[in-house]
Write a protein that holds these residues in place. Structure first.
Motif, PDB file in Angstrom:
ATOM      1  N   LYS A 131      95.665  63.661  40.721  1.00  0.00           N
ATOM      2  CA  LYS A 131      94.239  63.575  41.003  1.00  0.00           C
ATOM      3  C   LYS A 131      93.555  64.932  40.811  1.00  0.00           C
ATOM      4  O   LYS A 131      92.537  65.048  40.138  1.00  0.00           O
ATOM      5  CB  LYS A 131      94.068  63.105  42.458  1.00  0.00           C
ATOM      6  N   PHE A 163      81.985  60.856  36.076  1.00  0.00           N
ATOM      7  CA  PHE A 163      83.357  61.337  36.248  1.00  0.00           C
ATOM      8  C   PHE A 163      84.350  60.458  35.497  1.00  0.00           C
ATOM      9  O   PHE A 163      85.176  60.947  34.724  1.00  0.00           O
ATOM     10  CB  PHE A 163      83.699  61.373  37.744  1.00  0.00           C
ATOM     11  N   ASP A 164      84.244  59.131  35.729  1.00  0.00           N
ATOM     12  CA  ASP A 164      85.204  58.209  35.116  1.00  0.00           C
ATOM     13  C   ASP A 164      85.114  58.211  33.597  1.00  0.00           C
ATOM     14  O   ASP A 164      86.110  58.027  32.899  1.00  0.00           O
ATOM     15  CB  ASP A 164      84.981  56.785  35.639  1.00  0.00           C
ATOM     16  N   ALA A 217      79.188  50.776  33.176  1.00  0.00           N
ATOM     17  CA  ALA A 217      79.816  50.483  34.462  1.00  0.00           C
ATOM     18  C   ALA A 217      80.855  51.527  34.841  1.00  0.00           C
ATOM     19  O   ALA A 217      81.781  51.259  35.586  1.00  0.00           O
ATOM     20  CB  ALA A 217      80.446  49.085  34.480  1.00  0.00           C
ATOM     21  N   MET A 218      80.725  52.737  34.261  1.00  0.00           N
ATOM     22  CA  MET A 218      81.631  53.814  34.653  1.00  0.00           C
ATOM     23  C   MET A 218      80.794  55.018  35.057  1.00  0.00           C
ATOM     24  O   MET A 218      79.782  55.323  34.420  1.00  0.00           O
ATOM     25  CB  MET A 218      82.525  54.208  33.478  1.00  0.00           C
ATOM     26  N   SER A 219      81.254  55.705  36.079  1.00  0.00           N
ATOM     27  CA  SER A 219      80.543  56.890  36.534  1.00  0.00           C
ATOM     28  C   SER A 219      80.711  58.011  35.504  1.00  0.00           C
ATOM     29  O   SER A 219      81.530  57.916  34.595  1.00  0.00           O
ATOM     30  CB  SER A 219      81.105  57.340  37.877  1.00  0.00           C
ATOM     31  N   GLY A 270      80.625  50.252  38.738  1.00  0.00           N
ATOM     32  CA  GLY A 270      81.626  50.751  39.684  1.00  0.00           C
ATOM     33  C   GLY A 270      81.631  52.270  39.647  1.00  0.00           C
ATOM     34  O   GLY A 270      81.336  52.877  38.642  1.00  0.00           O
ATOM     35  N   ASN A 271      81.956  52.887  40.754  1.00  0.00           N
ATOM     36  CA  ASN A 271      81.953  54.347  40.732  1.00  0.00           C
ATOM     37  C   ASN A 271      83.050  54.935  41.615  1.00  0.00           C
ATOM     38  O   ASN A 271      82.909  55.993  42.165  1.00  0.00           O
ATOM     39  CB  ASN A 271      80.582  54.877  41.151  1.00  0.00           C
ATOM     40  N   ASN A 272      84.136  54.210  41.726  1.00  0.00           N
ATOM     41  CA  ASN A 272      85.241  54.799  42.483  1.00  0.00           C
ATOM     42  C   ASN A 272      85.918  55.852  41.615  1.00  0.00           C
ATOM     43  O   ASN A 272      85.976  55.727  40.406  1.00  0.00           O
ATOM     44  CB  ASN A 272      86.248  53.730  42.885  1.00  0.00           C
ATOM     45  N   ARG A 273      86.409  56.892  42.237  1.00  0.00           N
ATOM     46  CA  ARG A 273      86.995  57.952  41.425  1.00  0.00           C
ATOM     47  C   ARG A 273      88.459  57.771  41.212  1.00  0.00           C
ATOM     48  O   ARG A 273      89.251  57.555  41.952  1.00  0.00           O
ATOM     49  CB  ARG A 273      86.740  59.305  42.094  1.00  0.00           C
ATOM     50  N   ARG A 281      93.254  59.746  31.767  1.00  0.00           N
ATOM     51  CA  ARG A 281      93.912  58.757  32.636  1.00  0.00           C
ATOM     52  C   ARG A 281      94.665  57.720  31.829  1.00  0.00           C
ATOM     53  O   ARG A 281      95.839  57.449  32.081  1.00  0.00           O
ATOM     54  CB  ARG A 281      92.853  58.024  33.460  1.00  0.00           C
ATOM     55  N   LYS A 315      79.330  60.695  40.574  1.00  0.00           N
ATOM     56  CA  LYS A 315      79.611  59.271  40.815  1.00  0.00           C
ATOM     57  C   LYS A 315      78.516  58.361  40.280  1.00  0.00           C
ATOM     58  O   LYS A 315      78.637  57.152  40.333  1.00  0.00           O
ATOM     59  CB  LYS A 315      79.797  59.022  42.315  1.00  0.00           C
ATOM     60  N   LYS A 316      77.443  58.976  39.775  1.00  0.00           N
ATOM     61  CA  LYS A 316      76.364  58.158  39.185  1.00  0.00           C
ATOM     62  C   LYS A 316      76.849  57.586  37.863  1.00  0.00           C
ATOM     63  O   LYS A 316      77.689  58.180  37.184  1.00  0.00           O
ATOM     64  CB  LYS A 316      75.120  59.017  38.954  1.00  0.00           C
TER      65      LYS A 316
END
Lengths: 301, 284
Positions: B145, B129-130, B125-127, A298-301, B137, B170-171
């Motif tokens: 945000k 960024f995430d 399974a995390m970008s 998943g890659n939603n921000r 978070r 987002k990769k």
């Protein structure tokens, strides 16, 4: 190459002795064995292709607008709307019960229970996965049909859920165990409480696999017949929302119609079988798509 | 190094906020191990360690395999006790607070004492960024945000990874190379603003160039954080650390602290013969 003469080592010719072993006999054995695996594959595929083909050929003439939009009328016409709508209610409801229970149970098994307790519970869920579905049906009959003096859709929902829960729980456990311990440690070391580690990191890492488990359980539940015959019973009426009354489903429709002395009703059974088949096929395609996407994540921000 | 300069001397508003507020007066923020013994069941992996680690320094733990270096640093963020049967005697104090006190929440300790592991462990399974945003978070240390985006950029810049990943946030984090993944894990660890960063052989799975980048990063990070690094690489210890603690095996195969002191002294004129033998490569 160096010009200096080097004495031949004692192992001269060893390479030739070791690698020049492709004799005609070995080549033949290799070909025969390869051939056998191919033949076995064909034998496995024959029943599948034959089944899908036979069902499709027998079903297609009977699938028309009436079949999809009306309930049973008499032995010369009518449709399977009662069964289609019944399955569309029973299965989502059963999933709604089974998926949260199964996933939470699997999380407990993989992340929370002590190894000893987990072993005991795992044995229990394994037994339940292998439980003959008719036994589940009888259990729900005694639990929900007898006390309320009547067959009901809700008894069928519970029976399906009981069948689906252990499948989802065991799958969830397996998926969570695939997440490396280093990921768990990384999340803990970040200062996340245990439940957030599970929810944010582990479940997300295994999301594709978890959904796969649920869809597989849905496919299994969709085809169950025996437990439904003694719980939801089946009905000639289109029942939407009356969970305390009998309800038809695709498997029970197939079962009931195939025993009727009418070519129309038997044809409708074939048609219902094709629809059930397509449903399971669709579920498997969904699984494929989801598991294929799992690696990229998943890659939603 | 130019990359390094880009990290700190960047004129962007984010880079300006990188430096923490003025350093605390001396004595505050000290990390102190007091007669620390770490147990696995009835086995003491490391016995009776006492060590004072000043704030905003790099301290290297060196010593042969199995002498309890990793165990010791895992007691500092209370990760040790997450293993079955693991417990400690003695205490760890940070900035005057006993981290093993009865009112202390171990989960909060891990927020204040971050950790980077031997093998890069980005969350699957995390970008990118995430991965960095997950700490702020979940712990709600940063809200909004825009604020989270700013914190992610700040952390990635501090971890010297921003320029390489800014166009592909987002990769998936797992799509990066090993060295980049390790810097991602460092960014993730510092995104929650810890006081101490523990590093358990952070370069042992990396090639020499990636190792060099992490080492440069460590000297940069010590301006903001107290760093404790376990390493098997003595050149690395001498390059990055100001203090070195040498551990070895004692009685009953329990690790013990042989000596600790300024890194150049440990490597050139150690007090103990054992240390001398180890740093000169005669054993271990």
């Amino acid at each position: 190459m160096s010009a200096v003469a080097v004495p031949a080592p004692a192992t001269v010719g060893r390479v030739a002795r070791l690698v020049l072993t492709r004799t005609p006999r070995r080549t033949l054995t290799d070909r025969v064995m390869r051939g056998l695996t191919g033949v076995a594959t064909v034998f496995i595929l024959i029943p599948l292709v034959a089944l899908v083909g036979y069902v499709t050929v027998n079903a297609l003439p009977w699938i028309d607008l009436e079949f999809l939009t009306s309930g049973p009328v008499d032995f010369t016409r009518g449709g399977a709307l009662n069964a289609i709508l019944g399955s569309l209610q029973l299965i989502p409801l059963a999933t709604l019960i089974a998926a949260p229970l199964g996933i939470l149970g699997g999380v407990f098994l993989a992340e929370i229970a002590s190894p000893r307790l987990a072993n005991v519970i795992r044995f229990g869920t394994d037994v339940m996965v292998g439980l003959p579905s008719v036994v589940v049906g009888v259990f729900c009959y005694a639990l929900l049909v007898v006390p309320f003096h009547g067959y009901s859709a809700i008894a069928g929902v519970v029976a399906l859920a009981v069948i689906m829960v252990p499948i989802i729980a065991r799958n969830t456990e397996e998926i969570l165990r695939l997440v490396p311990a280093s990921v768990r440690e990384g999340a803990l070391a970040l200062g996340m409480p245990r439940w957030r580690v599970i929810l944010t990191v582990l479940v997300r890492a295994g999301l594709g696999g978890l959904v796969t488990g649920v869809v597989l359980a849905v496919a299994r539940g969709a085809g169950e017949t025996a437990p439904l015959l003694i719980t939801a019973l089946g009905s000639r009426l289109v029942n939407v929302g009356h969970l305390n009354e009998p309800m038809d489903t695709l498997p029970t429709f197939i079962y009931t119609n195939s025993g009727q002395p009418s070519p129309v009703l038997i044809g409708q059974a074939w048609a219902a079988a094709l629809i059930l088949l397509l449903f399971v096929l669709a579920a498997n395609i969904v699984v494929r798509v989801l598991t294929g996407r799992r690696s990229s994540g998943g890659n939603n921000r | 190094m130019t990359t390094d300069n880009a990290l700190v001397a960047d004129a962007s508003p984010v880079a300006k906020t990188v430096a923490k507020p003025a350093a605390k007066p001396d004595g505050e923020g000290v990390l102190e191990l007091r007669n620390l013994t770490a147990w696995y069941g009835s086995f003491a992996a490391v016995r009776d360690v006492s060590l004072r680690i000043p704030p905003r320094t790099v301290t290297a733990f060196i010593g042969p395999s199995g002498c309890g270096k990793s165990t010791i640093i895992r007691t500092i963020n209370r990760m040790h006790e997450t293993l079955p049967g693991a417990r400690i005697d003695g205490g760890v104090e940070l900035d005057g607070v006993d981290l093993y006190g009865s009112q202390v929440d171990p989960v909060q300790v891990r927020r204040i004492v971050g950790m980077v592991f031997q093998k890069p462990n980005p969350f699957p399974a995390m970008s990118i960024f995430d991965n960095v945003a997950s700490g702020p978070r979940v712990l709600k240390t940063i809200k909004g945000k825009a604020e989270i985006e700013e914190a992610v950029e700040r952390s990635l810049r501090r971890a010297a990874l921003w320029d390489e990943v800014k166009d592909k946030l987002k990769k998936p984090g797992t799509s990066l190379s090993g060295g980049q993944q390790q810097r991602l894990c460092i960014a993730r660890a510092i995104a929650v603003e810890p006081e101490v960063v523990l590093m358990d052989e952070p370069c042992s799975a990396l090639d020499p160039i990636a190792t060099l980048r992490i080492e440069e990063l460590i000297s940069e990070l010590q301006k903001t954080y107290t760093i404790v690094i376990v390493t098997h690489n003595m050149q690395q210890a001498s390059r990055v650390s100001s203090t070195t603690a040498f551990f070895s095996l004692g009685e009953e195969r329990a690790g013990r602290l042989i000596e600790a002191g300024p890194t150049n002294e440990i490597f050139t004129s150690p007090r103990e013969q054992l240390t001398e033998d180890y740093v000169s490569g005669r054993f271990g």
